[in-house]
Write a protein that holds these residues in place. Structure first.
Motif, PDB file in Angstrom:
ATOM      1  N   GLN A 183      60.896  74.842 -84.953  1.00  0.00           N
ATOM      2  CA  GLN A 183      59.516  74.423 -84.751  1.00  0.00           C
ATOM      3  C   GLN A 183      59.533  73.233 -83.803  1.00  0.00           C
ATOM      4  N   VAL A 184      58.781  73.322 -82.734  1.00  0.00           N
ATOM      5  CA  VAL A 184      58.797  72.304 -81.677  1.00  0.00           C
ATOM      6  C   VAL A 184      57.379  71.838 -81.422  1.00  0.00           C
ATOM      7  N   GLU A 185      57.222  70.534 -81.214  1.00  0.00           N
ATOM      8  CA  GLU A 185      55.940  69.983 -80.802  1.00  0.00           C
ATOM      9  C   GLU A 185      56.108  69.449 -79.379  1.00  0.00           C
ATOM     10  N   LEU A 186      55.323  69.973 -78.447  1.00  0.00           N
ATOM     11  CA  LEU A 186      55.377  69.485 -77.066  1.00  0.00           C
ATOM     12  C   LEU A 186      54.569  68.200 -76.962  1.00  0.00           C
ATOM     13  N   LEU A 187      55.171  67.182 -76.384  1.00  0.00           N
ATOM     14  CA  LEU A 187      54.520  65.884 -76.225  1.00  0.00           C
ATOM     15  C   LEU A 187      54.241  65.650 -74.750  1.00  0.00           C
ATOM     16  N   HIS A 188      52.981  65.486 -74.388  1.00  0.00           N
ATOM     17  CA  HIS A 188      52.613  65.215 -73.011  1.00  0.00           C
ATOM     18  C   HIS A 188      52.925  63.749 -72.697  1.00  0.00           C
TER      19      HIS A 188
END
Length: 155
Positions: A130-135
């Protein structure tokens, strides 16, 4: 946990109507990483050189959300006949419940006929983190930087 501290994931498999005679995926040896997939074609399908076709397998899956199923070519078909999975590896997402199908292409020089119950590909299960993309406005620097596509040469 399975023996040896290895995690065991339960994957449900459903044989689809009209395919009682088609083999369900199976490993061909104890340590094989892939499950062989069998063609559930109603009639033989002949792939001419350069031609591709979507081949049904006669089953669908339900996996836990941390898994994906990857569809990969069979090495023997690739070596002997030039038959491979076009989008290799193909991904079956955990929330997909439709029939698993294999996109095959004939890269060989001769026509190749796919018969019902012929082994056509293999399916390997992989863990998907599970990955959260951070801008962000700036990325950290590395020695490689933006170098890619052959930037290190061939020797």
């Amino acid at each position: 946990m399975a023996s040896g501290g290895i995690s065991l994931y339960n994957v449900q498999i459903k044989r689809l109507a009209g395919h009682d005679d088609v083999q369900l995926p199976q490993k061909m040896s104890a340590w094989a990483s892939g499950y062989d997939l069998y063609a559930a074609v109603q009639e033989p399908v002949t792939l001419q050189p350069g031609e591709r076709a979507l081949i049904p397998t006669g089953f669908s899956l339900a996996m836990p959300p941390e898994l994906e199923a990857q569809i990969r070519p069979r090495s023997g078909l690739a070596l002997k006949h030039g038959i491979t999975a076009l989008n290799s590896p193909g991904t079956i997402d955990a929330d997909y419940r439709g029939e698993v199908k294999v996109l095959l292409i004939n890269h060989g020089t001769e026509p190749f006929t796919i018969e019902r119950n012929e082994r056509i590909a293999q399916m390997v299960f992989q863990i998907v983190p599970q990955v959260e993309l951070l801008h962000v406005e700036q990325l950290s620097d590395t020695e490689r930087g933006a170098g890619g596509f052959g930037h290190t040469g061939t020797k």
